[in-house]
Design a protein around this motif. Structure first.
Motif, PDB file in Angstrom:
ATOM      1  N   GLU A  29     -88.042  41.977 -54.290  1.00 53.25           N
ATOM      2  CA  GLU A  29     -87.807  42.713 -55.530  1.00 53.25           C
ATOM      3  C   GLU A  29     -87.376  41.703 -56.595  1.00 53.25           C
ATOM      4  O   GLU A  29     -86.728  40.709 -56.281  1.00 53.25           O
ATOM      5  CB  GLU A  29     -86.699  43.759 -55.324  1.00 53.25           C
ATOM      6  CG  GLU A  29     -87.087  44.863 -54.369  1.00 53.25           C
ATOM      7  CD  GLU A  29     -88.285  45.665 -54.862  1.00 53.25           C
ATOM      8  OE1 GLU A  29     -88.352  45.938 -56.083  1.00 53.25           O
ATOM      9  OE2 GLU A  29     -89.150  45.994 -54.035  1.00 53.25           O
ATOM     10  N   PRO A  30     -87.724  41.926 -57.819  1.00 56.08           N
ATOM     11  CA  PRO A  30     -87.260  41.002 -58.863  1.00 56.08           C
ATOM     12  C   PRO A  30     -85.735  40.970 -58.893  1.00 56.08           C
ATOM     13  O   PRO A  30     -85.081  42.003 -58.796  1.00 56.08           O
ATOM     14  CB  PRO A  30     -87.821  41.588 -60.154  1.00 56.08           C
ATOM     15  CG  PRO A  30     -88.809  42.620 -59.762  1.00 56.08           C
ATOM     16  CD  PRO A  30     -88.538  42.997 -58.343  1.00 56.08           C
ATOM     17  N   SER A  31     -85.172  39.732 -59.000  1.00 55.11           N
ATOM     18  CA  SER A  31     -83.710  39.610 -59.000  1.00 55.11           C
ATOM     19  C   SER A  31     -83.142  40.036 -60.343  1.00 55.11           C
ATOM     20  O   SER A  31     -83.796  39.952 -61.376  1.00 55.11           O
ATOM     21  CB  SER A  31     -83.312  38.163 -58.706  1.00 55.11           C
ATOM     22  OG  SER A  31     -83.804  37.318 -59.718  1.00 55.11           O
ATOM     23  N   ARG A  32     -81.892  40.483 -60.290  1.00 56.20           N
ATOM     24  CA  ARG A  32     -81.216  40.888 -61.524  1.00 56.20           C
ATOM     25  C   ARG A  32     -80.843  39.658 -62.335  1.00 56.20           C
ATOM     26  O   ARG A  32     -80.491  38.629 -61.783  1.00 56.20           O
ATOM     27  CB  ARG A  32     -79.920  41.628 -61.192  1.00 56.20           C
ATOM     28  CG  ARG A  32     -80.111  42.946 -60.550  1.00 56.20           C
ATOM     29  CD  ARG A  32     -78.797  43.657 -60.372  1.00 56.20           C
ATOM     30  NE  ARG A  32     -77.659  42.712 -60.263  1.00 56.20           N
ATOM     31  CZ  ARG A  32     -76.409  43.071 -60.182  1.00 56.20           C
ATOM     32  NH1 ARG A  32     -76.093  44.338 -60.215  1.00 56.20           N
ATOM     33  NH2 ARG A  32     -75.446  42.203 -60.082  1.00 56.20           N
ATOM     34  N   ARG A  33     -80.908  39.781 -63.612  1.00 57.96           N
ATOM     35  CA  ARG A  33     -80.435  38.700 -64.488  1.00 57.96           C
ATOM     36  C   ARG A  33     -78.931  38.867 -64.663  1.00 57.96           C
ATOM     37  O   ARG A  33     -78.447  39.969 -64.850  1.00 57.96           O
ATOM     38  CB  ARG A  33     -81.130  38.758 -65.827  1.00 57.96           C
ATOM     39  CG  ARG A  33     -82.604  38.482 -65.712  1.00 57.96           C
ATOM     40  CD  ARG A  33     -83.199  38.327 -67.098  1.00 57.96           C
ATOM     41  NE  ARG A  33     -84.628  38.188 -66.995  1.00 57.96           N
ATOM     42  CZ  ARG A  33     -85.255  37.023 -67.049  1.00 57.96           C
ATOM     43  NH1 ARG A  33     -84.573  35.924 -67.191  1.00 57.96           N
ATOM     44  NH2 ARG A  33     -86.567  36.973 -66.963  1.00 57.96           N
ATOM     45  N   ARG A  34     -78.237  37.742 -64.601  1.00 57.98           N
ATOM     46  CA  ARG A  34     -76.777  37.772 -64.722  1.00 57.98           C
ATOM     47  C   ARG A  34     -76.365  36.838 -65.858  1.00 57.98           C
ATOM     48  O   ARG A  34     -76.058  35.666 -65.636  1.00 57.98           O
ATOM     49  CB  ARG A  34     -76.141  37.322 -63.419  1.00 57.98           C
ATOM     50  CG  ARG A  34     -76.489  38.249 -62.290  1.00 57.98           C
ATOM     51  CD  ARG A  34     -75.843  37.813 -61.024  1.00 57.98           C
ATOM     52  NE  ARG A  34     -76.200  38.731 -59.959  1.00 57.98           N
ATOM     53  CZ  ARG A  34     -75.976  38.495 -58.700  1.00 57.98           C
ATOM     54  NH1 ARG A  34     -75.394  37.374 -58.331  1.00 57.98           N
ATOM     55  NH2 ARG A  34     -76.321  39.378 -57.796  1.00 57.98           N
ATOM     56  N   PRO A  35     -76.350  37.332 -67.067  1.00 58.47           N
ATOM     57  CA  PRO A  35     -76.010  36.454 -68.201  1.00 58.47           C
ATOM     58  C   PRO A  35     -74.570  35.956 -68.153  1.00 58.47           C
ATOM     59  O   PRO A  35     -74.269  34.867 -68.641  1.00 58.47           O
ATOM     60  CB  PRO A  35     -76.271  37.318 -69.428  1.00 58.47           C
ATOM     61  CG  PRO A  35     -76.244  38.723 -68.937  1.00 58.47           C
ATOM     62  CD  PRO A  35     -76.666  38.678 -67.500  1.00 58.47           C
ATOM     63  N   GLY A  36     -73.674  36.725 -67.569  1.00 58.09           N
ATOM     64  CA  GLY A  36     -72.277  36.292 -67.478  1.00 58.09           C
ATOM     65  C   GLY A  36     -72.132  35.073 -66.589  1.00 58.09           C
ATOM     66  O   GLY A  36     -71.387  34.141 -66.903  1.00 58.09           O
TER      67      GLY A  36
END
Length: 147
Positions: A29-36
């Motif tokens: 599954e596409p990984s979540r983006r974590r801008p923090g």
């Protein structure tokens, strides 16, 4: 013929590819983006770089003494007149190494010039260095605080 045409001139339809179930393993599954996390990592790298730059500047940075060659005159055979300036702390003396080299790069004259302690922070000095050979350069190698 362009890339989107077949040999008989037809434009191919877009085909949806589907792989057989279980043949190539489970699709991720596409990984979540974590801008923090990215921002925190970037800030940590920048802070570490700035800390390293500060420590290296404190260890190897500009000394209180600095020297600069202003001119050298080799018009008189057997000597070279070296004019240089020294920036130093007020009330302290300095010693500067000067040298001359010939066309081959061999050292043909060397001396350590003492700059007396006084209240000035900028001293311009001229030293006549005796040499053995044909002069190509006159140089100030470095200066250090006198004992």
């Amino acid at each position: 013929m362009t890339e989107t045409q077949t040999t008989d001139g037809r434009v191919p339809e877009t085909v949806q590819v589907s792989f057989p179930e279980g043949r190539y393993g489970r699709r991720r599954e596409p990984s979540r983006r974590r801008p923090g996390v990215t921002a925190a990592f970037t800030a940590a790298v920048v802070a570490a770089g700035m800390a390293a730059a500060w420590l290296l500047t404190e260890s190897y940075g500009q000394d209180e003494l600095s020297e600069r060659l202003l001119a050298f005159d080799d018009s008189v055979p057997g000597q070279v007149e070296i004019t240089f300036e020294v920036y130093k702390p007020a009330g302290e003396g300095a010693v500067c190494a000067v040298r001359s080299r010939d066309l081959a790069g061999a050292e043909i004259g060397y001396a350590e010039v003492e700059i007396p302690a006084d209240d000035s922070t900028h001293v311009e000095t001229t030293y006549v260095l005796p040499v053995e050979g044909d002069v190509n350069t006159g140089e100030v190698l470095r200066c250090w605080q006198a004992d």
